[in-house]
Design an enzyme around this catalytic site. Structure first.
Site, PDB file in Angstrom:
ATOM      1  N   GLU A 118       0.861  -1.172   0.000  1.00 53.69           N
ATOM      2  CA  GLU A 118       0.000   0.000   0.000  1.00 53.69           C
ATOM      3  C   GLU A 118       0.897   1.221   0.000  1.00 53.69           C
ATOM      4  O   GLU A 118       1.961   1.215   0.622  1.00 53.69           O
ATOM      5  CB  GLU A 118      -0.909   0.060   1.247  1.00 53.69           C
ATOM      6  CG  GLU A 118      -2.013  -0.956   1.266  1.00 53.69           C
ATOM      7  CD  GLU A 118      -1.655  -2.189   2.079  1.00 53.69           C
ATOM      8  OE1 GLU A 118      -0.589  -2.211   2.715  1.00 53.69           O
ATOM      9  OE2 GLU A 118      -2.437  -3.149   2.064  1.00 53.69           O
ATOM     10  N   TYR A 130       7.602   2.175  -7.722  1.00 55.05           N
ATOM     11  CA  TYR A 130       6.921   0.885  -7.783  1.00 55.05           C
ATOM     12  C   TYR A 130       6.507   0.544  -9.214  1.00 55.05           C
ATOM     13  O   TYR A 130       6.669  -0.596  -9.662  1.00 55.05           O
ATOM     14  CB  TYR A 130       5.708   0.865  -6.858  1.00 55.05           C
ATOM     15  CG  TYR A 130       6.032   1.091  -5.405  1.00 55.05           C
ATOM     16  CD1 TYR A 130       7.174   0.544  -4.825  1.00 55.05           C
ATOM     17  CD2 TYR A 130       5.214   1.875  -4.605  1.00 55.05           C
ATOM     18  CE1 TYR A 130       7.479   0.759  -3.491  1.00 55.05           C
ATOM     19  CE2 TYR A 130       5.509   2.087  -3.266  1.00 55.05           C
ATOM     20  CZ  TYR A 130       6.638   1.537  -2.721  1.00 55.05           C
ATOM     21  OH  TYR A 130       6.935   1.746  -1.397  1.00 55.05           O
TER      22      TYR A 130
END
Length: 161
Positions: A118, A130
């Protein structure tokens, strides 16, 4: 112990030499200092203490024997989760986050099929990292993170291992 528990020497894309090793009790004060400098709502000391005795692992990145970042990952039941990653504000944008993320991925390959995480929707630098490392968006968690004025959504991301 597996080979990923052993200290490693790596170099970032910017040429910074790093040493990666597992967290020890003696590192907790320095890790907490970095955690507070890198996150608006830092983890408690007890969360890092859990890394010393639990299933999750915390690897430290050091440059010239100075703590510059860390990553915490866990795995169980075929899935893995990136629990925390931080790079000292003075050392950001030097490839450390990418090295830590790649190390976390390498450590859970063979133990999990997916790596989940998250991230705050406002954390554009992390989302960029990411995405560059192959993570994709799965959804949102409404009001997941505390803020000074309430809560902020989390972006749920995953990488196929």
């Amino acid at each position: 112990m597996n080979h990923f528990d052993l200290p490693l020497k790596l170099t970032t894309v910017t040429g910074l030499d790093l040493s990666l090793r597992l967290l020890t009790e003696e590192d907790l004060a320095a890790v907490m200092e970095l955690e507070k400098s890198a996150h608006s709502h830092p983890w408690r000391l007890s969360s890092f203490e859990d890394c010393l005795k639990g299933r999750q692992r915390c690897w430290l990145a050091e440059a010239k024997e100075k703590l510059v970042g860390y990553v915490v990952v866990t795995h169980a039941g075929g899935d893995a989760e990136l629990l925390n990653i931080a790079v000292s504000p003075k050392f950001q944008r030097k490839g450390i986050g990418s090295v830590l993320l790649q190390h976390a991925i390498n450590c859970v390959v063979g133990h999990a099929d997916m790596l989940f995480l998250e991230v705050r929707v406002s954390n554009k630098k992390a989302i960029e990292l990411y995405s560059k490392e192959g993570f994709f968006e799965l959804g949102h968690r409404k009001g997941y993170y505390p803020t000074l004025n309430g809560h902020e959504d989390a972006l749920l991301m995953a990488s196929q291992l």
